[in-house]
Enzyme design. Sequence first.
Site, PDB file in Angstrom:
ATOM      1  N   ASP A  14      44.044  11.584  58.319  1.00  0.00           N
ATOM      2  CA  ASP A  14      43.357  12.890  58.401  1.00  0.00           C
ATOM      3  C   ASP A  14      41.993  12.875  57.717  1.00  0.00           C
ATOM      4  OD1 ASP A  14      45.781  14.130  59.547  1.00  0.00           O
ATOM      5  OD2 ASP A  14      46.590  13.902  57.527  1.00  0.00           O
ATOM      6  N   LYS A  19      35.721  12.526  64.644  1.00  0.00           N
ATOM      7  CA  LYS A  19      34.308  12.921  64.716  1.00  0.00           C
ATOM      8  C   LYS A  19      33.400  11.701  64.621  1.00  0.00           C
ATOM      9  CE  LYS A  19      30.492  14.513  62.032  1.00  0.00           C
ATOM     10  NZ  LYS A  19      29.917  15.300  60.930  1.00  0.00           N
ATOM     11  N   ASN A  39      51.390   9.928  67.486  1.00  0.00           N
ATOM     12  CA  ASN A  39      51.510  10.527  66.153  1.00  0.00           C
ATOM     13  C   ASN A  39      50.144  10.683  65.500  1.00  0.00           C
ATOM     14  OD1 ASN A  39      51.265   7.717  65.998  1.00  0.00           O
ATOM     15  ND2 ASN A  39      52.448   7.549  64.115  1.00  0.00           N
ATOM     16  N   HIS A  42      43.351  13.510  66.406  1.00  0.00           N
ATOM     17  CA  HIS A  42      41.909  13.554  66.170  1.00  0.00           C
ATOM     18  C   HIS A  42      41.340  14.828  66.778  1.00  0.00           C
ATOM     19  CE1 HIS A  42      41.858   8.862  65.937  1.00  0.00           C
ATOM     20  NE2 HIS A  42      42.345   9.433  64.861  1.00  0.00           N
ATOM     21  N   THR A 300      46.641  17.955  62.735  1.00  0.00           N
ATOM     22  CA  THR A 300      46.372  18.135  64.166  1.00  0.00           C
ATOM     23  C   THR A 300      47.618  17.882  64.998  1.00  0.00           C
ATOM     24  OG1 THR A 300      44.120  17.354  63.784  1.00  0.00           O
ATOM     25  CG2 THR A 300      44.862  17.415  66.060  1.00  0.00           C
ATOM     26  N   THR A 301      48.410  16.889  64.599  1.00  0.00           N
ATOM     27  CA  THR A 301      49.591  16.503  65.371  1.00  0.00           C
ATOM     28  C   THR A 301      50.807  17.346  65.029  1.00  0.00           C
ATOM     29  OG1 THR A 301      48.817  14.232  65.612  1.00  0.00           O
ATOM     30  CG2 THR A 301      51.176  14.590  65.872  1.00  0.00           C
ATOM     31  N   SER A 305      51.012  21.701  56.747  1.00  0.00           N
ATOM     32  CA  SER A 305      49.966  21.803  55.735  1.00  0.00           C
ATOM     33  C   SER A 305      49.858  20.484  54.983  1.00  0.00           C
ATOM     34  CB  SER A 305      50.291  22.931  54.748  1.00  0.00           C
ATOM     35  OG  SER A 305      50.310  24.171  55.406  1.00  0.00           O
ATOM     36  N   THR A 415      28.679  16.274  56.946  1.00  0.00           N
ATOM     37  CA  THR A 415      28.454  17.570  56.297  1.00  0.00           C
ATOM     38  C   THR A 415      28.983  18.746  57.124  1.00  0.00           C
ATOM     39  OG1 THR A 415      26.233  17.648  57.276  1.00  0.00           O
ATOM     40  CG2 THR A 415      26.422  16.714  55.058  1.00  0.00           C
TER      41      THR A 415
END
Length: 431
Positions: A14, A19, A39, A42, A300-301, A305, A415
């Site tokens: 993660d 990106k 699993n 992205h 994402t998957t 939390s 950023t």
Amino acid sequence: MGKNVVVLGTQWGDEGKGKIVDLLTDKVAAVVRFQGGHNAGHTLVIEGKKTALHLIPSGILRQDVQCLIGNGVVLSPEALLKEVRELEANGVAVRDRLKISLACPIILRTHVRIDQARERARGNDKIGTTGRGIGPAYEDKVSRRGVRLGDLCNPADFEIKLREIMSYHNFVLTEYFKEEAEDIDAALEELRQMGEEILPMAADVTDILHDYRKRGEHILFEGAQGSLLDIDLGTYPYVTSSNTTAGGTATGSGFGPLYLDYVLGITKAYTTRVGSGPFPTELFDDMGKHLAVKGNEVGTTTGRSRRCGWFDAVALRHAIQINSVSGICLTKLDVLDGLETVKVCIGYKTPNGEITRPPIGCDSYSDIEPVYEELPGWSESTVGLTSVDQLPENAKAYIRFLEEQIEAPIDIISTGPDRVETITLRHPFGE
């Protein structure tokens, strides 16, 4: 002459790899996944629009880039086709730009069932898997009983292999876990139908890669999860089932290690972890909650939390060493904006004294306490900055301190979530 660059996570996953892969793919001919399965998760943000990918390489959003899935990836046919259709529904051409290794092991219904049954049986001692059949599929690969994508090319032989392996799985489900058996006939028909859609995308990915290499094209290898989850070198047994480190690039694609020119390690400006396992710098106070909320730390998957903590230079030094990292990309610097002070773990305190390398084995983490260096924070926003000169002085000092502690250069600073919100100090492709 082309360069071959590996992008991988240097924490517990993660880190923001998607990106950065998307950012770098404007320079490449091909992007390759070499380990893991669906699993992975992205999230890409292009001009404000979010796209979540789990199996298909992040380069798919660049229309001239060839996307490849190597032999080290375990393949869920259902997940693959779902992702293909979702991308196509959004106007992204996939089928003519995606090639999948014939040697990819197939994730079966029974792999998923066994994975989930095991986690339930472990109770409070669960590993924290995604429950998607990844581990059991790798087990069958190593045990040499798994079925591979190429097996679908011979329907008669495929049926024999599938019935054999699913009969074994059903024995485990019914006799050990006391659960219902899976319908083998239904699974066979389903796989045959999905195979008709997938096989036109199947190929000898290793051969394709070397063709690109011989032509002098740039190639990018996209890692999934993070180095500290590596099956051999991570916080075992709280790890994933594949080699997430740079060595997995070669074995998961057939691309020899001497052909790799640069390894980019993706690292958050703080630390997160999903699921169970050691996490020396984890914060259980309001600061931990602040990082989670501001950093939008939800998987994402899995939708779970993420646990949050301060930057761990000890763990990162280990990750840099085992990956022979060339340079670091620091992500989510903006999450630290507005803090009066920031902390960096520079060592671990143990009953036998202070150590500066992670211990081997999870049991050794029980008596560890992080040793922190506290640095002044910054009130100014770093969101969207594109030049290092624009950074607040204390943010620059934080970055310099990290470089000293991890003994590696920070070549890229992210950023914000969009590909344009990036400071590039040294480009992995040298451009």
